[in-house]
Design an enzyme around this catalytic site. Structure first.
Site, PDB file in Angstrom:
ATOM      1  N   GLU A 120      38.135  48.450  35.184  1.00  0.00           N
ATOM      2  CA  GLU A 120      39.091  48.041  36.213  1.00  0.00           C
ATOM      3  C   GLU A 120      40.003  49.193  36.598  1.00  0.00           C
ATOM      4  O   GLU A 120      40.181  50.144  35.830  1.00  0.00           O
ATOM      5  CB  GLU A 120      39.934  46.871  35.706  1.00  0.00           C
ATOM      6  CG  GLU A 120      40.779  47.214  34.499  1.00  0.00           C
ATOM      7  CD  GLU A 120      41.646  46.057  34.047  1.00  0.00           C
ATOM      8  OE1 GLU A 120      42.296  45.435  34.910  1.00  0.00           O
ATOM      9  OE2 GLU A 120      41.681  45.795  32.839  1.00  0.00           O
ATOM     10  N   HIS A 149      44.986  38.909  40.862  1.00  0.00           N
ATOM     11  CA  HIS A 149      44.978  39.208  39.423  1.00  0.00           C
ATOM     12  C   HIS A 149      43.913  38.430  38.661  1.00  0.00           C
ATOM     13  O   HIS A 149      44.203  37.657  37.750  1.00  0.00           O
ATOM     14  CB  HIS A 149      46.375  38.991  38.815  1.00  0.00           C
ATOM     15  CG  HIS A 149      46.599  39.801  37.584  1.00  0.00           C
ATOM     16  ND1 HIS A 149      46.537  39.263  36.322  1.00  0.00           N
ATOM     17  CD2 HIS A 149      46.870  41.110  37.420  1.00  0.00           C
ATOM     18  CE1 HIS A 149      46.771  40.206  35.435  1.00  0.00           C
ATOM     19  NE2 HIS A 149      46.973  41.343  36.078  1.00  0.00           N
TER      20      HIS A 149
END
Length: 157
Positions: A120, A149
């Protein structure tokens, strides 16, 4: 007569030596200045090159198979003094964003495959606390984004 020719020869040799010395010195300064200019120009370009948009990072990942140089892992940031709860990344690592750490995909929302790992990276970070925008990329170069998120994911490459 020979004595005068010897003196004239010495003068010529001295003059040639001085000219060579001046020429070599000038060339050295010229190349030194050019090298310094090229180095500082490259350094300024590299430092100014911050890639942190979804498309910019996705394109970079596809082209170079690594994150842009403005990304550092959480452990690298912590070594520089970053404390997530303080939101101080921009203070301790100006121009840097967090990226490159493993994303576990525990919920299985991203496609799974034997041997595939996910990583990520923060997107659109400028300063302060990190936002909810992330890019996720796999070891076989699938690229997804999330703007909430990790609640939802959209394939972008």
């Amino acid at each position: 007569m020979m004595k005068m020719e010897g003196i004239a020869l010495k003068k010529r040799l001295s003059w040639i030596s001085v000219c060579l010395l001046v020429l070599v010195s000038a060339a050295g300064m010229l190349f030194s200045t050019a090298a310094k200019t090229e180095t500082s120009s490259h350094k300024a370009h590299t430092e100014a090159q911050v890639i942190n948009t979804f498309d910019g990072v996705a394109d970079y990942l596809q082209t170079y198979h690594k994150l842009p140089d403005n990304y550092i892992t959480k452990s690298e940031a912590q070594a520089l003094g970053w404390v997530a709860s303080k939101g101080n990344l921009a203070d301790v690592a100006p121009g840097k964003s967090i990226g490159g750490d493993i994303f576990s995909n525990r919920e299985g929302k991203l496609p799974g495959k034997s041997g595939r790992t996910w990583r990520e990276a923060d997107i659109n970070y400028t300063s302060g606390f990190r936002n909810s925008d992330r890019i996720l990329y796999s070891s076989d170069w699938l690229i997804y984004k999330t703007t909430d998120h990790y609640q939802t994911f959209t394939k972008i490459r």
